[in-house]
Write an enzyme that holds these catalytic residues in place. Structure first.
Site, PDB file in Angstrom:
ATOM      1  N   GLU A 240      19.322  20.513  49.201  1.00  0.00           N
ATOM      2  CA  GLU A 240      19.237  21.361  48.018  1.00  0.00           C
ATOM      3  C   GLU A 240      19.643  20.592  46.761  1.00  0.00           C
ATOM      4  O   GLU A 240      18.998  20.696  45.712  1.00  0.00           O
ATOM      5  CB  GLU A 240      20.136  22.598  48.192  1.00  0.00           C
ATOM      6  CG  GLU A 240      19.755  23.488  49.366  1.00  0.00           C
ATOM      7  CD  GLU A 240      20.496  23.150  50.652  1.00  0.00           C
ATOM      8  OE1 GLU A 240      20.804  24.067  51.422  1.00  0.00           O
ATOM      9  OE2 GLU A 240      20.778  21.940  50.885  1.00  0.00           O
TER      10      GLU A 240
ATOM     11  N   SER B 144       7.626  -3.166  86.619  1.00  0.00           N
ATOM     12  CA  SER B 144       7.394  -1.901  85.913  1.00  0.00           C
ATOM     13  C   SER B 144       6.766  -2.072  84.539  1.00  0.00           C
ATOM     14  O   SER B 144       6.561  -1.086  83.829  1.00  0.00           O
ATOM     15  CB  SER B 144       8.720  -1.143  85.760  1.00  0.00           C
ATOM     16  OG  SER B 144       9.653  -1.917  85.035  1.00  0.00           O
TER      17      SER B 144
ATOM     18  N   LEU C 267      16.993  -2.459  74.400  1.00  0.00           N
ATOM     19  CA  LEU C 267      17.337  -1.075  74.046  1.00  0.00           C
ATOM     20  C   LEU C 267      17.579  -0.893  72.548  1.00  0.00           C
ATOM     21  O   LEU C 267      18.514  -0.218  72.131  1.00  0.00           O
ATOM     22  CB  LEU C 267      18.568  -0.588  74.832  1.00  0.00           C
ATOM     23  CG  LEU C 267      18.442  -0.574  76.362  1.00  0.00           C
ATOM     24  CD1 LEU C 267      19.720  -0.046  77.000  1.00  0.00           C
ATOM     25  CD2 LEU C 267      17.250   0.244  76.829  1.00  0.00           C
TER      26      LEU C 267
ATOM     27  N   GLU D  88      17.580   6.238  79.359  1.00  0.00           N
ATOM     28  CA  GLU D  88      16.449   5.445  79.844  1.00  0.00           C
ATOM     29  C   GLU D  88      16.935   4.634  81.042  1.00  0.00           C
ATOM     30  O   GLU D  88      17.020   3.412  81.010  1.00  0.00           O
ATOM     31  CB  GLU D  88      15.913   4.519  78.747  1.00  0.00           C
ATOM     32  CG  GLU D  88      15.223   5.234  77.606  1.00  0.00           C
ATOM     33  CD  GLU D  88      14.416   4.286  76.729  1.00  0.00           C
ATOM     34  OE1 GLU D  88      13.849   3.316  77.254  1.00  0.00           O
ATOM     35  OE2 GLU D  88      14.365   4.526  75.511  1.00  0.00           O
TER      36      GLU D  88
ATOM     37  N   LEU E  17      20.822   6.905  88.126  1.00  0.00           N
ATOM     38  CA  LEU E  17      21.462   7.483  86.942  1.00  0.00           C
ATOM     39  C   LEU E  17      20.798   8.802  86.561  1.00  0.00           C
ATOM     40  O   LEU E  17      21.483   9.763  86.187  1.00  0.00           O
ATOM     41  CB  LEU E  17      21.389   6.505  85.768  1.00  0.00           C
ATOM     42  CG  LEU E  17      21.992   6.991  84.442  1.00  0.00           C
ATOM     43  CD1 LEU E  17      23.473   7.304  84.587  1.00  0.00           C
ATOM     44  CD2 LEU E  17      21.778   5.964  83.330  1.00  0.00           C
TER      45      LEU E  17
END
Length: 366
Positions: A55, A174, A210, A299, A304
């Site tokens: 604002e 992967s 990461l 990730e 985990l």
């Protein structure tokens, strides 16, 4: 037509609010648009934690443009604050500006504000239209709404899998399961979330960095769950720990390795073990919440992921599905001990489905 224009102006405020992603945590994303005689005369958004609220940014924009906000309408995505924090109350700024009407999207669950901001404006003769495009405005701040009410981070689980539910081939490879557009989307998530978490197994297998790789993006705080401090000193995480905040959560710390990690720039956080001897994730996220880390993107690997689900800390899931089939004995997104019965499954609701390149992204919430 007037109603249609109101929606246009509020959607403009929503669009502005999103520009604060990655910069305002643990504050909310907020946008504001000031309109007079059907024309936008000022606009702004909360650009950074500790800086002017939306604002006041919009009113400052009016001043820069030499526009007078007296008698104007303001469209703001979240109820204006009415308390003193790092910034003075926005309700006072609105009152002093001479604005006559306020369109408010979301209600602020913060006990210091909830309902009080709107009430203050009404008590001082300003018309308030509440819950205007509220659903769309609420979508801006699931992180803030959760954090301000629970004092714990909003936790999202992200994984990418093939059509047959694999996150790696039988040899453990992967890279890459999803396409480039999906990987770009993940970096947008890393910009949005204040922290990113993985297990030491992921570090040992993939040696990830990461970080956030979008222009002007914000790197999340890296949180590595590593009970026995097995993380290599030459891993990318540790080699960049002086540039990117890094927390290694452990249950027992070898004093020599601990000192080496500290000298490399990492912080060592000792936490209790859960019943399985792993990091107590509930305790960990409570501790991180106390440090104003309002959100965490996990990730990690299957172990985990299961621990996070079992501990009940997960509020959202991003599941990317790629048009590939690996077959064989490749790993799956969630491993752990599993549940005994379908009745014991972790249940989430599908909130959004979209195609990103050749991949499908499924978003689930609790």
């Amino acid at each position: 037509m007037a109603e249609q224009n109101n929606e246009i102006f509020m959607r403009k405020a929503i669009e502005l609010a999103r520009q604060g992603e990655g910069k305002t945590n643990p504050n909310p994303l907020v946008g504001a648009v000031i309109v007079k005689d059907g024309i936008i005369i000022g606009q702004g958004f909360h650009t950074k934690y500790g800086e002017l609220h939306a604002e006041r940014e919009a009113l400052a924009d009016c001043l820069r443009r030499k526009n007078d906000p007296r008698g104007a309408d303001i469209y703001v995505t979240l109820e204006p604050c009415c308390h003193f924090g790092k910034q003075p109350p926005c309700t006072h700024a609105i009152l002093e500006s001479g604005i006559k009407r306020v369109f408010v999207g979301s209600r602020d669950p913060n006990p210091l504000v909830h309902g009080k901001g709107n009430a203050f404006l009404r008590e001082n003769g300003i018309e308030v239209v509440e819950d205007f495009l509220r659903e769309e405005c609420d979508e801006l701040n699931p992180i803030f709404f959760h954090y301000i009410t629970s004092k714990t981070p909003y936790v999202a689980l992200k994984y990418a899998m093939t059509l047959d539910g694999k996150i790696a081939t039988k040899s453990g490879k992967s890279k890459w399961i999803t396409g480039e557009k999906s990987r770009e989307f993940v970096h947008q998530l890393r910009n949005r979330y204040a922290g990113i978490m993985c297990g030491v197994g992921t570090v040992l297998a993939d040696n990830p960095l990461l970080n956030c790789r979008i222009p002007n993006g914000t790197n999340p705080v890296r949180i590595i769950c590593d009970s026995k401090l097995r993380i290599p000193l030459d891993s990318q995480i540790i080699k960049t720990a002086k540039e990117i905040p890094t927390i290694i959560a452990c249950t027992s710390a070898d004093s020599e390795k601990k000192q080496q990690l500290i000298e490399s720039g990492a912080e060592i956080l000792k936490v209790p073990a859960d019943k399985n001897g792993h990091i107590d994730l509930k305790f960990l996220v409570q501790t991180l919440g106390e440090r104003k880390i309002d959100s965490i993107l996990i990730e990690g690997g299957g172990e985990l992921n299961f621990s996070a689900l079992e501990s009940g800390i997960v509020q959202k899931i991003y599941a990317f599905c790629a048009p590939k089939i690996f077959g064989g004995t490749g790993k799956t997104p969630v491993i752990g001990s599993g549940v005994d019965s379908p009745d014991d499954a972790f249940i989430f609701k599908l909130k959004k489905l979209q195609q990103i390149g050749d991949d499908i992204l499924l978003e689930y919430e609790k």
